[in-house]
Structure formats: structure tokens, C-alpha cells
Design an enzyme around this catalytic site. Structure first.
Site, PDB file in Angstrom:
ATOM      1  N   SER A1098       0.948  -1.198   0.007  1.00  0.00           N
ATOM      2  CA  SER A1098       0.069  -0.147  -0.010  1.00  0.00           C
ATOM      3  C   SER A1098       0.894   1.354  -0.017  1.00  0.00           C
ATOM      4  CB  SER A1098      -0.907   0.211   1.264  1.00  0.00           C
ATOM      5  OG  SER A1098      -0.169   0.052   2.240  1.00  0.00           O
ATOM      6  N   HIS A1099       0.269   2.468  -0.049  1.00  0.00           N
ATOM      7  CA  HIS A1099       1.071   3.546  -0.394  1.00  0.00           C
ATOM      8  C   HIS A1099       1.698   4.076   0.794  1.00  0.00           C
ATOM      9  CE1 HIS A1099       2.180   7.926  -1.109  1.00  0.00           C
ATOM     10  NE2 HIS A1099       1.576   7.996  -0.056  1.00  0.00           N
TER      11      HIS A1099
END
Length: 1496
Positions: A1098-1099
């Protein structure tokens, strides 16, 4: 038969082939031909040949015997004349533990004739001594020839050197004890002869001595005037020449002793060899005791805890016989004892003891003089005989029966009625304001006008509103009414309660008349928005008035507030969240809640008033939508939890309350039929209200308390006080009071028990005194009243629950199954017919539930409850007659289920994982049956069921698979809790403020709703199995996403999102309860610890690794709680491959840590951008992609074409290049948009970040220049892509909106603050748009060609989701499927975790417009994922069912797909020569790559 005994021990010793006795060996049942001819049955039951003594004893324990029909009076007690009957299960040491003396055919060969005795001229007694069976010392056959009547053997045993008779413990069937001095046993008639067999198990017995009595002739037979005596040697019975000195212990005593040894040793597990040793050790212990001179009788008494006989007892020869307890009654009594104990699982030895205890209890009753018939009547109540016979028929005793659940597709329970969450955010439609509403509004709109108090009163069908205000320091009272005839206000002022004091003349309104203690003022007419009312305004002086009492007069008619004065309280001020507050009531059905508040004073008069008002408000609530239904629920819930007054100065008959309940619940039932999307909330309302009912349902409460008082002579004291309360205002409290009385009586009048029951349900002494008819006294009954009170109060409880309890199981079942008058004075004349159209077998299912509702072992009950609910489910959706009764039944089944699960926690404490998982599946099914939108819950249920099967099959991934569904189930519960909070809490807070509810009750309102439902019990079970699964799957307590050793101050926050833009001035380790996946890491943060589960790719995970920030998920709640408990302290965290160690350090150590220079709030070094210009083209093909025109994302896709393996697809692409946005913005058609954006940028420059959202909205107003449309169409068609405009102008409009959303994402909050953090000039950020055909993916994936968690460059790490990749790179809850693969073995992927994401995104054939900025993939700055990619069409959100997904269930398919993904990553890394971050999709088994970038 289950046992806590070690399993194999139980099978080999305690259970002793219990089932095989019935199903394999069978008891030997022989019907002698001659006996049949003569109309007699002669039956012999013997153990299977070849069984051990222990097995034989167990068999003898389990088998009953078939007794022949007989005219013998001696057999009348246990058997009935003229019927072939099973003489019940063998159970006791006296009659059934070992074989009795059993009848044998008269003509059978005699193994060893001992002696013959002539009884008379026609009859002869033949005595035969048989070889003794194992475990016995002697077996004697007696046969009397040519008998005409019923013969009885009057006998005893002789011990060595003693002349008095001893009474052997083993006796033939039908034997009775005479005066504790002799035994009497009936012979069995066989043709012309009578026979008997006696077996002796006590080695101390040397002989038996007896007389024979002919009942029909009243004649005693003796041996020449003396007793008959049969001598035998102990050596005679030893099968293979065992010596006479060998001591034989009955096997059932060995079994008991072995069980007691096992208990003393802590019930440990034994190997088969140890079991045998333990069993023989038990035998040795008993033999030693016998050899020390302890008699077998004493030994038996010691082991079974039964009293031994006196050794001074002497035989007798009188003709009267002691009454013996019939065996079938012993069985019933044992069953009753077992039920009272909660139906535990008894091992064999405990069963022996239980039967002895049951026999002893009944014998004690007989010894008191009670007859067999009286005893039988007392214990054979209800369907007890049927229950016992069922256990015998099923060859099981002391075991809980189970229902056979129907095989049904669990998706038949699917309910997709979704209460749209958008509805929650929409304000309730404006309703037509009444004239009194307009009057209130006119006051609120006056400058500086503060509302001090407000009261709405009803009189007849009209209303009067009284409001006290303060404006500019002056207090005024305003009255307005919709009564339009001539009206006079008769009023006064009061400084204390009850006072009427004439007001001073200086404050009288014009035209007023001053009286002795009051004043009269006429109302004047007023018009507001065309509506008419009458008003009065009174300005008060500052004399400290507490209130204003008043009444109304029209002509000669006086109008009051229900026989009381109207009263406006001037001493209290309205709380801060009043109606006129601007934001108060946001997210609620505000008008409805204010109407409820206006009517609350009237509702407080009685429950009748409250329920009638609620019924009046149902239409308004329905018109307000879901929020209106929630508003009613919040109000009713405040009432049910005693936050509102139930009764004040008003007497009401119980039947009037029940009638009002009935009216309200009828309205709810009608809404339940018509609005299925509201059913979940409607059920909650109904469970808080109770059923009610027309006619005599409520009147019974009033009448039957008198019956109790008369029947039991308890007309004074507490019972009379309660009687007065019941007559004047019954309430749900009465159910609790009745239960408290029952508990008090059952405890033999322990007054502490009475108060415990009351206090547990929130009824204190103060509450009892607060009733209009207070209860001052405590109950004080006499012992002789006990039985009658228990009977009558038990009957009365049914009437109370029928009115007040919506969740009571017994009354709900009775209402649906039908009942009629039962009991003298109770339910008189009542007959409720069964509900029609119920499924076949449903009544029996409910009967099963009632039979097992108090069982200690809850599993069978839970299965029965769920089966009943599953059967009821389709009926409720078919809109049947009497639906209300069925709804209440379903509510009661649900409530009983939750209670039973909570009761099972102790049972599950040491349970196997499979059992805990099974309970989880049961609770999930129950939750699904109570939930409006249950698709996700059902897929969780399917997952747990599959995990159970995997565990049973010893699949080595079962725990990993179950852990994924545990995570998903937790997400479902969290989502449900959040939905409840957003839906209910605003209404609770606003209505709570209007009604002055205690703030603590408001604060926990939604929390208590959740805690009282299935979600809370499910959460407890998940917490119990989580560490087990992590241990089996070797997951540890941590998942380290970014492994960095750090030191800093611990700070606890609720959400990372809430602090992402904050800067910390010293090294900080955040413990964030919630991390979604798209957040930024705040400045100064060196570590983030969370219980949440963001994807590794994920970011926020990528950002943490890029910024060298420790980022880890902590799965262990205890460890997390420990870390949170150190908030404010300085700690060091050191990650290993699968764990994290942490310790407290000093501030000086922190200053010396090597991480300080990097961590102390310094951001990533600033980066610079080169401003991009528009180079004259609105659109370009892939062949034209260059650094000046597009970003790295577009260039990398173009570079891959033709360079990666042919089996990998790359979508066709075109692009809208850098500078195009600025060019479009400068176009004349967008001049106004450009001006607005410039103004908003200036606002943003002043740190007004609300401008970000406004800029995004403004960008969406751009108009596309015709040249852009023309060029984009040309490039797309030229590349083989479809042109949206060919499908119509609307399709182009959709495409253009998507392009604008990509441009607008430049001003996303996350992206904007991220660029500020690295001092990147936001104006220099340019946004190209990559245009691609969407791959309608089955799966999407992201690859990191170097394992990001470990830094291992030899290992590829990848995550896969079902559907489009947005659920992977966006902030969608749950985890993706993850795996690793060694680069030197790409055909052997290893799954690290199964997916828990509940939602997948799918789309039809479409175009996607991807952000491609010049701010992505800069060296030292990970800008990827900050900006939006927008499809032209909306994605469909699909709730995912992983149990049918071949990637999860088909190992071959899984290996093929994961290996292909790994090979793609490896090939692209080889192409670029550096670690890559690759995004792609899988469609029909084919791999597509949509972009690649350097791995950060």
C-alpha cells in the site's frame, strides 16, 4: 456417551464397548419353545463370549432385560400385567450393574446338581451350582417342579463363622428387602415349573439360606422345619483352578476406583499401556482392602457413598415385604438429576453413582410412607417419560440428543436489503410546519434571544406551547395555542413546589384581572404565514421565580393538564444542544426528534401514553426514512434502559397498557411487511417494547395476582404493595420482581438472593420506592407456602412475559404454537390457536429447544436454535398471518442463542480449534439471520466452514486460511459497528440533549447496542482463537512491513489519517489504532505501530520504507496494550525477521542513538521539478512518448512493448501530454474557471486548506476545446482503441469528466501535503494522462522484485486481489493474497497469506485515464500513487466469495497463476536491470502488465 476421561481410556475401560454391545454382539435373547407354547416368556441375557470381565460388566451395565408377562404379585410394581415391556436400562449396583438372577428354561441341562428337596407330594426343589461367570464366586440355579401358584424365595447369605443373614448387594430382578433383614425374590414361571438363578460376587459368602413361600396358598416350605441351606466353596467358581483364597472384586467397583484415581491425578491423558496399568492398580487397591477385612458391602458403600447396612440386622420370616423402588422410576429420577445439573457429560463411573443417588432419594421418600403411585405421580410430569424412553431407544443415557440439521445452501439466507448509507447523510425532507412550530421559530430568530425552557402540553385534541426566554437580560414567558375559541389564562407564579402566588401588578399584561392568589389574562389572536393561533406574552421581574402554574378557561369550561395544573419550570435551562443550535440534529430526523421531545412529558404519565404516542408517530417516522425509524428506536431504547420515566401520577389498567403496546407493535409489523430495508431496526424496537395484546392479555396481570394472594394466604406486606402497583401501572419491572420472588423462594427464602436478582437487572431499593404505588416491604413467606407460591408465581410469570417481554422464549413459543387455560385461576378462558403454515416438524424443533435451554453443554441447543431460525427465515419473508408473533419468536430465539453462547465460554476454554471454529460459524449464521445486508457475513461463514473441513483433513494451510477469514470477520464487525455508530449516535446525542438524558448513557448508547448483539459474542470467540491460529500458522505476533530499528517517544492516536499533516518536534513512534493505507507519514515520526492490516504494498507501506520509518502490524492485543500503556515514554524498537523487541531507554540514550540525525523531524531531502510546457499536441500515440511529453509511467509501458515475453500482454496506450491542462485552462471558453482557480490558489497560499476541495470542484467545470476532442479521437482510433464519442455524446462526457478528475487530483490533500513536505514547487507539477483500455481483470497484482519486508533481492514478493487493482493500491480494507518466490525457483511460489478483502471491483469493457505526473518516481521521493486514475465507467463493487475462487481452492491453478506472475516480475527486472514495482492483471489465465516503475 462423552466423557472428560482420556479418550482411549474411556473407550477401553470406562465406556467398555458400549455401542458394540448393542450393535455388534447384541444381548443373547432366547425364547424357549416350550415356554412360548405355554404362553410364557423365558429370557436370558448374557455377556458376549470373548469379552473381558470389564467389557462384560460394561455390557451388563448398558443392557436392560425382557421380562415375561406374569401374574405374580411380586412383579406388579416394576412391570404391568399383560404387556411385553422393556424393564429399563440397567443402572444400579443392586439390580443392573451385573446380571441379575435371570429365568432359564426349565428343561435346560443341569451342569452340576447339588441337591434335591421334596416340597410336597407333587413338587420338588432342584438346586444346581453352575460354573461362576468372570467376576463372581458362585452361580446357583433353583427350580421347583409342578408349581401351581406364585413362589417367593425368602433368603439371605451366610458369611464364615456367622449365623445371621447377610444381604448380598447383587440380587435377582424383582427382589425386595424385608425389614433390612432378608431378601425376597419371586420365582419365574416356566411351563409347569418355576425357576431362579442367583449369582454371588462376594468371596466372603460361604452359603445361602432360604425358605420358599407360596403366595397363592399362603404356605411356607421348609426343609424338615428348618431353613434350606446351600453350601459352596469359593474355589468352585474359579474358571481355571483359581485357589479359594483368591479375592474377586466386582468389575463395576474397579471401574469406579479407576475413575477416582484418574480424577485424583488431575484427569491426565494416558497411553493405552498406562490405562491398563491404572485399571489393574485400581483392582489391586480394592483387593488389598478386602484382604484387610473390609467387607464388600462397606467397600461398595465407600465408593458409591451409600449407607451400609447394620451388621446387627437379622433375618426374619414375616410375610410382609418392604416396598422397592421400581427401576423405571429410578431412571426417571436419574434423568431429572441430570437435567438439574445442566445435562453434563458423565463418564460411566459417574453414571453408576448418579443412579445410586437417584435410587437412594426415591427410597428415602418411600421410607417416609409415600406410596409408589404417589411417587410416580410426583416425578412423572410433562414429557419426562418420553425423554427417558428416547434415551433408551437411542441406546444412550446421560447424553444430550442432537437435532439433525437440514442440508441447505447457506446463501438461501442472503438478504441484500441495504439501508443506503447515503440516506444517513441526507437531511430529512422539510415537513410542513405547524403554527406552534412557526411561533417557536419566530422567537428563535429574534436577536440575542435565548430559550430557557420549553414545554408543549396537550388538552383534548389541541396543544398549548409555553416558552421562557431571556433577551437582553429580560425574562419573558410566551404562550401560544391552536385553540381558537375564546380562552383565558388563569395563572400565578411560584417560588417553591405547589405554590400559587399572585404576580405583582407591575408585570401584568394589558387587560389582566388580578385575583387573590392568581391572575387572569385573555389570549389574543396572531397570524403566522397564514396560520392562526392565540398568544400571550408576560415579562417577569427579577424575583427568583421557580415556575409558573396555570390552567385554562373557556367560558365556564376549565381545562387542565390531565387533572393537574399546567406548569412551566423556570429554574432549569435547556441544555446547550437545543433545537435552535445550528449544527444540532445534523444526521438525524430532526423534526421527528423535536416532536418526541415535545411529547415526552405526556409520555411519562404511563406506558400506555408512551406506546400510544409512539403509534401516533410511526407515520412521521416512516416518511422520514431510515433516520426516522432510528429516531423511534433511540427513544424506545432510552425508555427500555430506564433513562426515561415510565409512570408519573397516573393510574392505568394493565389491559390498557397491553392494548397500547398491541397498537404500536401492529404498526411496526405493517412496516416490517412493507419496508424490508428497515427490518433490522424494527426488530430492535420490537424487542424493547414487548408483545402486548388486545382483550384479556393485560387484564390477566390484574386478576391473577389476586389468585396468588388467595391461594397462598399472602394478602399483606410486600405482596399487597406489589398488588397495588400491578393494578395501577404494571411495567417490565414486574417481570424482574416476579423472578426475584421465585429465586428467593427456591433458595429457601434467602432475602439476599431476592436483592441480587433485582439489582442485577437495575432495580434498586430506591426504584421500588419511586413507583406511584411504592414497594416498601421485603417478601416474608412461610415454608408451607413454598410449593404453592412456586407453582402460582411460575404461572403468573407467563402472563407478565406475554405482555412485557419481547425476547422471552417460552411465551414467544407459546404464542406461536398455541396454548389454552392451564392451572386453577390462571389463563382462565384463554385459548391461543397455533400459527398456520409453519414448516413440518417445527413444533418438535421448538420443543427440543425448550427441553435444552438450560443445558451446560450448549452446542446441541445452539444447533436447535439456529435450525429453528433458519426454518422461520423464509416464512417471515412470505408475509404470513400473525407475522408479529413470528417476529417475536425469532427475536426470542436470537436472544436465547446469544445467552447460550456466552454461557459456553467456559466450555470452550480448553476446546480444540475445530470446536471454537464451529462455534464461530454458528454465531456468524445467527448474525446473518438478524442482519438486513448480510452478504459479507455469509461469505465469512462459508470461509470458516471451509477452514473447519481443511483442519479435519489435516491440510497444512488450514490455520493460514482461517486467519484470513478471522481478519475478514473482524472487518465485517468493525464495518457494522461503524455503520451503527454513524446511524444511531447522532440521534442518541440530539434526542438525549433534548430530554436531558445522563451524558454517560448517551455516550455509550451505540456501544451498548453492539455489546448486546451477536457481534460482541463473535468478537470474543475471534479473540480466543486468534493466538491459536497465529501459533499454528507460525505467524508470530508481528508483521514487519518496514524493518527499521528506531528510538523515540511513544504517542497513541486513533487514526493516522488525523495526524498525517502534523509535524512532531522530536522523534516519535506512533501507535495508531487505524491505518487505512493511503496516509502520509507525519514529519518527525520514526515508527508506526498499528493493529490494522494495510497491504505491504500500500502507499503508506511504500512511504514508510522509502522514508526509513519502522512500520509494523501488531496482532497480539496484549502486546499492543502494553505498548500503548507506555505513552509518553522513550522506547527503542528493534525488528527481526518475524518479530520486534522493544525496551524503555533514557533520553540520554535517545540523544546518542544513531538514528537521531535522520529521524528528528527531518523530511526527505527536497527535490526539484522542471516545469513542463505544452508542446502543441493535445494527444499523442505510444510511439511519441518522450520525457518532455509524458511521465515515467507512460514511457515504461511503451518501452515494454516487444521486449517482454510474448505470453505477457501490454495494453494499447495513448496519452494526453504535459501542459495540456494549462492549455485548456487558458482557453477563452474556460476564462471564468481560470479566474476562480487563481483566486482559490491565493486562498491556499494563506494556508486555508479548504481551498483544495474547492479547486478540485472548479476544475470539473472545464470545457474541452474542439481541437483536443479531434486529436484524442484520431490517436485513439489510430491505435486501435474505441472512441467513446462513437457511442454518443453522453459517453464522451463521461470520458471528459474522467480526464478532468485526473487533472483535479493534483490538489488531493494527500498529494498536496506530500509535495509540501519535500519542498516541491506545486505549480511546477504537471499532469499527463495515460489512456488505456481497461483489462476487465479476474485478478490484479503488484510485484516488488526485491522482498520489501526483508530486503532479500533473491526473492520476489507479490500481492494479488480479485478484480481491479484499485482495491490493492487504494485504501480498501482487508489484506491481499501475498506470496514470495525465489528467483532461482520460479515454479515454487509460497503463499504467505490468504486474502481478507471483502470487496472486489469489476467493470465492463471501458477506458481508464491514469495519472502520469512529473512528480512521480523522482529520486529520493516516492510520488507514485498520490494521484488518481479514473475509469470512464463506474466500477461495480462485488462482495467476494473466496470459497469458490480457484486461486484459493485449486492448488494447481494457484501455482500456475502465481508462478506466471513471478516470472513476469523477474523478466521485467532483467529487462531494466534494477528492482521493479510492477502492476498488472490476469484475465482468463493471461498475464497483462499495465505499468512498471523502479522499486522504492
Amino acid at each position: 456417551m462423552n466423557s472428560k476421561f482420556n479418550k482411549s481410556f474411556t473407550q477401553s475401560k470406562a465406556r467398555l464397548h458400549l455401542d458394540s454391545c448393542w450393535e455388534e454382539g447384541k444381548p443373547e435373547v432366547r425364547e424357549d419353545v416350550s415356554a412360548v407354547r405355554s404362553g410364557c416368556w423365558v429370557v436370558e441375557i448374557r455377556a458376549m463370549s470373548g469379552l473381558s470381565a470389564a467389557a462384560g460388566a460394561a455390557e451388563r451395565f448398558t443392557l436392560g432385560i425382557l421380562a415375561r408377562p406374569s401374574s405374580s404379585p411380586a412383579l406388579r410394581a416394576p412391570l404391568r400385567r399383560g404387556r411385553r415391556r422393556t424393564a429399563a436400562l440397567a443402572v444400579s449396583r443392586r439390580s443392573l450393574v451385573v446380571p441379575r438372577a435371570v429365568a432359564v428354561p426349565a428343561g435346560r441341562a443341569s451342569p452340576g446338581l447339588v441337591e434335591r428337596f421334596n416340597l410336597d407330594s407333587n413338587s420338588e426343589l432342584q438346586v444346581t451350582l453352575n460354573p461362576a461367570p468372570p467376576g463372581f464366586v458362585a452361580e446357583i440355579n433353583l427350580e421347583v417342579t409342578n408349581t401351581s401358584g406364585s413362589l417367593i424365595l425368602h433368603w439371605g447369605a451366610l458369611l464364615q463363622d456367622r449365623s445371621e443373614w447377610n444381604l448380598p448387594s447383587q440380587k435377582p430382578d424383582g427382589t425386595t428387602v424385608y425389614k433390612n433383614k432378608a431378601l425376597r425374590t419371586p420365582f419365574i414361571k416356566s411351563g409347569d415349573n418355576s425357576t431362579m438363578r442367583i449369582q454371588i460376587d462376594d468371596p466372603a459368602v460361604q452359603a445361602i439360606e432360604f425358605l420358599i413361600f407360596d403366595e397363592s396358598r399362603n404356605n411356607w416350605y421348609k426343609n424338615n422345619g428348618q431353613n434350606f441351606q446351600i453350601q459352596f466353596q469359593t474355589s468352585h467358581h474359579q474358571g481355571q483352578g483359581t485357589s479359594a483364597s483368591t479375592t474377586v472384586v466386582p468389575e463395576e467397583l474397579v471401574q469406579i476406583q479407576s475413575y477416582l484415581r484418574w480424577e485424583r491425578k488431575g484427569k491426565q491423558s494416558y497411553t493405552p499401556e498406562q490405562e491398563k496399568e491404572e485399571y489393574e492398580a485400581a483392582r489391586t487397591e480394592l483387593i488389598e482392602e478386602l484382604n484387610r477385612g473390609v467387607s464388600l458391602e462397606k467397600l461398595r458403600a465407600k465408593l458409591t457413598k451409600t449407607p451400609e447396612r447394620s451388621e446387627n440386622d437379622t433375618p426374619a420370616s414375616e410375610s410382609t415385604m418392604t416396598t422397592k423402588v421400581p427401576e423405571e422410576l429410578v431412571q426417571v429420577q436419574a434423568y431429572i438429576r441430570w437435567e438439574k445439573a445442566g445435562k453434563p457429560n458423565y463418564p460411566l463411573e459417574k453414571q453408576l453413582i448418579e443412579f445410586e443417588e437417584a435410587r437412594r432419594e426415591l427410597q428415602a421418600e418411600l421410607d417416609k410412607g409415600i406410596s409408589i403411585d404417589e411417587l410416580r405421580t410426583r416425578i412423572l410430569k410433562g414429557n419426562i417419560e418420553k425423554k427417558v424412553s428416547n434415551q433408551l431407544k437411542n441406546k444412550k443415557y446421560f447424553s444430550v440428543e442432537r437435532i439433525q440439521r437440514k442440508k441447505r445452501d447457506i446463501m438461501q439466507l442472503l438478504n441484500k436489503h441495504k439501508s443506503s448509507f447515503i440516506e444517513v447523510k441526507v437531511e430529512t425532507p422539510t415537513e410542513q410546519l405547524t403554527v406552534l412550530d412557526l411561533f417557536t421559530k419566530s422567537l428563535q430568530e429574534q436577536d440575542s434571544c435565548e430559550v430557557l425552557s420549553r414545554k408543549l402540553f396537550k388538552f383534548g385534541d389541541k396543544e398549548i406551547l409555553a416558552i421562557a426566554t431571556n433577551a437582553l437580560g429580560k425574562t419573558k414567558v410566551h404562550l401560544a395555542t391552536n385553540y381558537m375559541e375564546s380562552l383565558i389564562l388563569h395563572w400565578a407564579l411560584a417560588k417553591e413546589a405547589g405554590e400559587w402566588k399572585a404576580p405583582p401588578s407591575s408585570i401584568l399584561p394589558s387587560g389582566s384581572s388580578l385575583l387573590d392568589k392568581a391572575c387572569e389574562t385573555s389570549f389574543s389572536e396572531c397570524e403566522l404565514d397564514g396560520l392562526h393561533c392565540q398568544v400571550i406574552e408576560i415579562e417577569l421581574d427579577d424575583c427568583g421565580y421557580k415556575g409558573m402554574p396555570f390552567v385554562l378557561r373557556s367560558g365556564e369550561t376549565w381545562m387542565k393538564n390531565n387533572d393537574s395544573d399546567f406548569y412551566l419550570d423556570l429554574s432549569t435551562r435547556v441544555t446547550k444542544h437545543t433545537k435552535d443550535s445550528g449544527d444540532a440534529g445534523k444526521g438525524t430526523a430532526k423534526a421527528l426528534l423535536e416532536r418526541i421531545a415535545d411529547l415526552e412529558e405526556d409520555a411519562q404519565r404511563s406506558l400506555m401514553h408512551r406506546f400510544n404516542i409512539a403509534a401516533d408517530l410511526v407515520d412521521q417516522a416512516r416518511d422520514a426514512g431510515l433516520l426516522g425509524i432510528v429516531g423511534i428506536f433511540v427513544w424506545i431504547r432510552f425508555m427500555a434502559t430506564r433513562q426515561l420515566i415510565w409512570n408519573k401520577n397516573y393510574n392505568v389498567k394493565p389491559r390498557e397498557i397491553s392494548k397500547a403496546q398491541d397498537r404500536f407493535t401492529d404498526d411496526l409489523e405493517n412496516m416490517y411487511r412493507t419496508y424490508p430495508q428497515y427490518r433490522e431496526i424494527l426488530r430492535m424496537i420490537m424487542s424493547a417494547v414487548g408483545r402486548g395484546g388486545e382483550g384479556d392479555v393485560g387484564q390477566r396481570i390484574r386478576d391473577e395476582i389476586l389468585v396468588i394472594q388467595m391461594n397462598n394466604d399472602c394478602k399483606g406486606g410486600m405482596m399487597e404493595e406489589w398488588h397495588q402497583k400491578l393494578h395501577n401501572n404494571t411495567s417490565p419491572d414486574d417481570v424482574v420482581i416476579c423472578q426475584a420472588l421465585l429465586d428467593y423462594i427456591k433458595s429457601d427464602f434467602d432475602i439476599g438472593i431476592y436483592w441480587d436478582t433485582l439489582n442485577k437487572e437495575g432495580i434498586t431499593k430506591e426504584r421500588l420506592l419511586s413507583y406511584d404505588r411504592p414497594i416498601h416491604s421485603e417478601p416474608n413467606f412461610r415454608s408451607e407456602q413454598k410449593e404453592g407460591l412456586l407453582r402460582d408465581l411460575g404461572n403468573y410469570m407467563r402472563s407478565l412475559k406475554a405482555v412485557h417481554s419481547g425476547a422471552d422464549l417460552e411465551s414467544a413459543i407459546a404464542a406461536c404454537m398455541g396454548y389454552k387455560s392451564e392451572g386453577e385461576g390462571f389463563m382462565v378462558g384463554v385459548q391461543i390457536n397455533p400459527v398456520k403454515g409453519l414448516p413440518s416438524g417445527f413444533p418438535e424443533l421448538l420443543e427440543f429447544v425448550l427441553d435444552h435451554v438450560d443445558d451446560k453443554s450448549t452446542e446441541p441447543l445452539l444447533e436447535g436454535l439456529l435450525e429453528a431460525r433458519a426454518e422461520l427465515h423464509p416464512v417471515l419473508f412470505s408475509s404470513p398471518e400473525r407475522m408479529k408473533d413470528l417476529i417475536f419468536l425469532d427475536i426470542a430465539l436470537d436472544s436465547t442463542f446469544r445467552t447460550a453462547v456466552e454461557r459456553s465460554y467456559e466450555e470452550l476454554k480448553h476446546a480444540a480449534p475445530e470446536k471454537i471454529m464451529y462455534f464461530i460459524s454458528l454465531v456468524l449464521e445467527n448474525l446473518a439471520l438478524s442482519t438486513d445486508d448480510n452478504e459479507d457475513i455469509l461469505y465469512c461463514l462459508k470461509g470458516w466452514s471451509q477452514a473447519i473441513e481443511m483442519a479435519k483433513q489435516k491440510n497444512d494451510q488450514w490455520a493460514l486460511y482461517a486467519k484470513a477469514f478471522l481478519d475478514r470477520t473482524r472487518l465485517a464487525l468493525a464495518s457494522k459497528g461503524e455503520q451503527y455508530y454513524n446511524l444511531m449516535q447522532p440521534s442518541a446525542e440530539y434526542l438525549g440533549s433534548l430530554l436531558n438524558i445522563d451524558q454517560w448513557a448517551v455516550n455509550i448508547f451505540t456501544e451498548e447496542i453492539i455489546r448486546g448483539g451477536s457481534a460482541a459474542t463473535l468478537s470474543a470467540l475471534l479473540n480466543r482463537i486468534d493466538p491459536i491460529l497465529r501459533n499454528v500458522a507460525q505467524l508470530g505476533s508481528w508483521q514487519v512491513i518496514s524493518p527499521v530499528e528506531v528510538s523515540g517517544y511513544i504517542v497513541v492516536v486513533d487514526e493516522l489519517l488525523a495526524v498525517q499533516n502534523k509535524s512532531y518536534d522530536k522523534p516519535t513512534i506512533l501507535v495508531a489504532k487505524s491505518v487505512k493505507g493511503e496516509e502520509e507519514i507525519p514529519d518527525g515520526v520514526v515508527g508506526v505501530i498499528t493493529p490494522d492490516m494495510p497491504d505491504v504494498l500500500s502507499h503508506v507501506s511504500v512511504r514508510a520504507r522509502n522514508c526509513k520509518v519502522l512500520f509494523a502490524t501488531c496482532f497480539d492485543p496484549n502486546t499492543l496494550s502494553e505498548v500503548q500503556g507506555h505513552e509518553g515514554k522513550v522506547f527503542s524498537f528493534k525488528p527481526t525477521s518475524a518479530d520486534i523487541t522493544f525496551r524503555e531507554i533514557t533520553e540520554s540514550e535517545l540523544l546518542q542513538s544513531s538514528s537521531l540525525d535522520v529521524q528528528a523531524g527531518q523530511a526527505v531531502p527536497s527535490v526539484s521539478l522542471v516545469k513542463k510546457k505544452f508542446l502543441g499536441k493535445y494527444a499523442i500515440s505510444a510511439e511519441e512518448f518522450s520525457e518532455e511529453m509524458v511521465g515515467a509511467k507512460s514511457r515504461n509501458v511503451a518501452y515494454l512493448k516487444g521486449k517482454i515475453p510474448s505470453w505477457v500482454g501490454v495494453p494499447t496506450s495513448v496519452a494526453i501530454p504535459f501542459g495540456t491542462f494549462e492549455k485548456v485552462l487558458s482557453d477563452e471558453v474556460n476564462k471564468e474557471v481560470a479566474q476562480n482557480i487563481q483566486m482559490l490558489k491565493r486562498k491556499l497560499a494563506q494556508n486555508d486548506f479548504s481551498a483544495l476541495g474547492e479547486i478540485r470542484e472548479t476544475v470539473l467545470n472545464l470545457t474541452a476545446p474542439s481541437q483536443l476532442i479531434m486529436e484524442l479521437k484520431e490517436k485513439m482510433l489510430g491505435s486501435g482503441m474505441p472512441w467513446p464519442g462513437d457511442e454518443g455524446d453522453q459517453r464522451w462526457d463521461q470520458a471528459w469528466m474522467a480526464i478532468k478528475k485526473v487533472w483535479a487530483s493534483k490538489w488531493n490533500e494527500r498529494a498536496y501535503f506530500s509535495t509540501r513536505k519535500v519542498k516541491l514547487d506545486h505549480d511546477y507539477l504537471s499532469m499527463a494522462v495515460l489512456v488505456q483500455e481497461i483489462v476487465n481483470a479476474d485478478y490484479a497484482f503488484v510485484i516488488h522484485t526485491t522482498n520489501p519486508s526483508s530486503g532479500d533481492s533473491s526473492e520476489i514478493y507479490a500481492e494479488v486481489v480479485k478484480g481491479l487493482g484499485e482495491t490493492l493500491v487504494g485504501a480498501y480494507p482487508g489484506r491481499a493474497m501475498s506470496f514470495v518466490c525465489k528467483k532461482d525457483d520460479l515454479e515454487s511460489p509460497k503463499v504467505l497469506g490468504f486474502p481478507s478483502k471483502p470487496i472486489g471491483l469489476f467493470i465492463k469493457k471501458s477506458i481508464i485515464f491514469r495519472s502520469d505526473s512529473n512528480g512521480e518516481d523522482l529520486e529520493g521521493y516516492a510520488g507514485a500513487g498520490l494521484y488518481d486514475s479514473v475509469p470512464m465507467d463506474e466500477e461495480d463493487e462485488v462482495v467476494l466469495d473466496y470459497t469458490s475462487d480457484p486461486l484459493i481452492t485449486d492448488h494447481g491453478f494457484q501455482k500456475s497463476i502465481l508462478s506466471s506472475i513471478a516470472r513476469v516480475g523477474h523478466a521485467i527486472e532483467e529487462l531494466y536491470g534494477s528492482p521493479q514495482d510492477v502492476e498488472g492483471a490476469v484475465k482468463d489465465g493471461k498475464i497483462y502488465v499495465v505499468q512498471t516503475r523502479p522499486q522504492m
